[in-house]
Design a protein around this motif. Structure first.
Motif, PDB file in Angstrom:
ATOM      1  N   ALA A  74       0.844  -1.200   0.000  1.00  0.00           N
ATOM      2  CA  ALA A  74       0.000   0.000   0.000  1.00  0.00           C
ATOM      3  C   ALA A  74       0.873   1.241   0.000  1.00  0.00           C
ATOM      4  O   ALA A  74       2.042   1.196   0.402  1.00  0.00           O
ATOM      5  CB  ALA A  74      -0.930   0.008   1.215  1.00  0.00           C
ATOM      6  N   ASP A 120      -2.300  -6.246  -3.088  1.00  0.00           N
ATOM      7  CA  ASP A 120      -2.482  -4.804  -3.193  1.00  0.00           C
ATOM      8  C   ASP A 120      -3.694  -4.423  -2.352  1.00  0.00           C
ATOM      9  O   ASP A 120      -4.834  -4.664  -2.724  1.00  0.00           O
ATOM     10  CB  ASP A 120      -2.691  -4.408  -4.656  1.00  0.00           C
ATOM     11  CG  ASP A 120      -2.993  -2.920  -4.842  1.00  0.00           C
ATOM     12  OD1 ASP A 120      -3.014  -2.181  -3.843  1.00  0.00           O
ATOM     13  OD2 ASP A 120      -3.229  -2.512  -6.004  1.00  0.00           O
ATOM     14  N   GLY A 122      -3.893  -1.178  -1.183  1.00  0.00           N
ATOM     15  CA  GLY A 122      -4.020   0.273  -1.213  1.00  0.00           C
ATOM     16  C   GLY A 122      -2.879   0.970  -1.922  1.00  0.00           C
ATOM     17  O   GLY A 122      -2.463   2.058  -1.518  1.00  0.00           O
ATOM     18  N   LYS A 136      -8.434  -3.729  -2.591  1.00  0.00           N
ATOM     19  CA  LYS A 136      -8.335  -2.368  -2.084  1.00  0.00           C
ATOM     20  C   LYS A 136      -9.592  -1.572  -2.399  1.00  0.00           C
ATOM     21  O   LYS A 136     -10.294  -1.846  -3.379  1.00  0.00           O
ATOM     22  CB  LYS A 136      -7.107  -1.665  -2.655  1.00  0.00           C
ATOM     23  CG  LYS A 136      -7.131  -1.381  -4.160  1.00  0.00           C
ATOM     24  CD  LYS A 136      -5.839  -0.663  -4.566  1.00  0.00           C
ATOM     25  CE  LYS A 136      -5.754  -0.470  -6.066  1.00  0.00           C
ATOM     26  NZ  LYS A 136      -4.484   0.147  -6.483  1.00  0.00           N
ATOM     27  N   ALA A 158      -9.870  -2.977   4.676  1.00  0.00           N
ATOM     28  CA  ALA A 158      -8.504  -3.505   4.727  1.00  0.00           C
ATOM     29  C   ALA A 158      -8.353  -4.552   5.832  1.00  0.00           C
ATOM     30  O   ALA A 158      -7.682  -5.572   5.637  1.00  0.00           O
ATOM     31  CB  ALA A 158      -7.514  -2.359   4.931  1.00  0.00           C
ATOM     32  N   ASP A 265      -1.874  -0.958   4.551  1.00  0.00           N
ATOM     33  CA  ASP A 265      -1.128  -2.205   4.770  1.00  0.00           C
ATOM     34  C   ASP A 265      -1.140  -2.582   6.244  1.00  0.00           C
ATOM     35  O   ASP A 265      -1.295  -3.755   6.600  1.00  0.00           O
ATOM     36  CB  ASP A 265       0.311  -2.083   4.253  1.00  0.00           C
ATOM     37  CG  ASP A 265       1.045  -0.843   4.740  1.00  0.00           C
ATOM     38  OD1 ASP A 265       0.429   0.019   5.391  1.00  0.00           O
ATOM     39  OD2 ASP A 265       2.261  -0.735   4.447  1.00  0.00           O
TER      40      ASP A 265
END
Length: 376
Positions: A74, A120, A122, A136, A158, A265
């Motif tokens: 992220a 992934d 972000g 994300k 998340a 993250d």
């Protein structure tokens, strides 16, 4: 408030699904260690780790054959403030290399017999690569010096992604997971969260990250202190008892800190720690970012702690304070600071070697010898 309540409700549901590790299986593992024809506790912390894994897996017949590394990727808007040598494009390049199997963590995981799963959660850029999972809701966080890093719904998404990643790998038959991360600026977000949660000034928990000079570290500290003051962040002491009100207050303050100065993250790694407790999968922590995620997860749901294993004591100053609070004693002291999950992966071969002794060495009974007495 409505979105915050959704997050709290989700976490309460997660907490209801967490059961304590099987202490009887752990005791059985300990007895087996003590029956092996070698000096008692001769493998030290590695013996303790396998006893913990036996309790998590619910059997003294420990299995570590199928391993994975989850790398949460992220970007962080705070890099606008000059807290990093690099820009978000480095996150893109390194994440791409991880997906292609070319990064440091891939090389080390190959040696350790582990599979690598980059996610992934972000990134600013949208990568479409085979091997990269995309989970994300936004492309990077905001600059937390100017506005909160994310919305409640982004944080919840998340955290869910982390829990669900652990579920997917548990369903896939993985016996143990290592956590890693990739995201320029994430030592700043993690130091900020650590400063607030530990109640320590940024000066005591902030280091150079990927290689800042002294002036860069001073800038990083100033940004964290300025943001914490601007947003009036602070955990107001430890819980005063075990009441529901105190527990809820701790959860609310922890979530507010994560949402205001954290990273996507960091949220996903927090969820992965929680997922380890739900699905009874040992979670191996890496460096600063995963340590802060572990601290965050344990502040939200204390039962998570028993499912986490520290790998190493990294160079960032916050790690020692976090591990002191969590009562963790990491196995590796090698001044590691690479990230990506490399330190966590480095623990895998040590656990495998210990497991080989645990499974295959002769016992005192096999050799018709008197067992050593345990005077600890």
């Amino acid at each position: 408030m409505e979105n915050e309540e959704k997050t709290l409700q989700y976490l309460r549901q997660c907490g209801e699904r967490i059961q304590e590790p099987d202490r009887r299986a752990g005791k059985a593992g300990e007895r087996h260690w003590n029956s092996i024809a070698k000096p008692l506790h001769g493998l030290g912390l590695l013996e303790d780790a396998l006893i913990q894994i036996a309790a998590i897996q619910g059997t003294e017949d420990i299995t570590l054959d199928k391993k994975a590394v989850v790398v949460m990727c992220a970007d962080n808007g705070i890099i606008e403030e000059g807290v990093s040598q690099s820009g978000h494009e480095v996150t893109t390049v390194v994440t791409g290399n991880i997906a292609k199997g070319l990064a440091s963590v891939n090389r080390m995981a190959s040696c350790a017999g582990a599979d690598v799963f980059p996610v992934d959660v972000g990134m600013k850029d949208d990568l479409k690569l085979k091997g990269l999972l995309v989970e994300k809701t936004r492309n990077g966080t905001r600059n937390f010096l100017k506005e909160p890093a994310m919305k409640d719904e982004d944080m919840l998404a998340a955290i869910r992604a982390g829990v669900e990643m652990t579920e997917m790998l548990s369903d896939g038959g993985y016996h143990i997971l290592a956590l890693g991360e990739m995201g320029i600026g994430n030592t700043t977000t993690s130091s900020a969260v650590a400063s607030v949660l530990l109640g320590l000034p940024a000066e005591e928990v902030t280091g150079p990250g990927a290689g800042l000079d002294k002036e860069g570290v001073r800038r990083k500290i100033a940004v964290i202190n300025q943001a914490a003051a601007a947003w009036k962040l602070g955990i107001h002491g430890p819980l005063s008892g075990d009441g529901e009100k105190d527990t809820q207050l701790m959860m609310q303050e922890t979530l507010r800190t994560l949402r205001t100065v954290g990273g996507l993250d960091l949220c996903a790694l927090t969820g992965a720690c929680i997922g380890g407790a739900i699905y009874r999968v040992p979670i191996v922590l890496d460096g600063l970012i995963t340590a802060v995620a572990a601290l965050t997860a344990c502040r939200l749901l204390p039962g998570v702690r028993d499912f986490l294993l520290p790998s190493h004591l990294g160079k960032e100053p916050a790690m020692a304070a976090i591990y002191e609070e969590l009562k963790f004693c990491p196995v590796i002291h090698a001044r590691l600071a690479l990230g990506e999950g490399t330190g966590a992966v480095a623990l895998f071969p040590l656990l495998d070697m210990a497991c080989q002794v645990y499974r295959e060495n002769a016992t005192f009974g096999d050799l018709e010898m008197d067992a050593y007495e345990d005077y600890r």
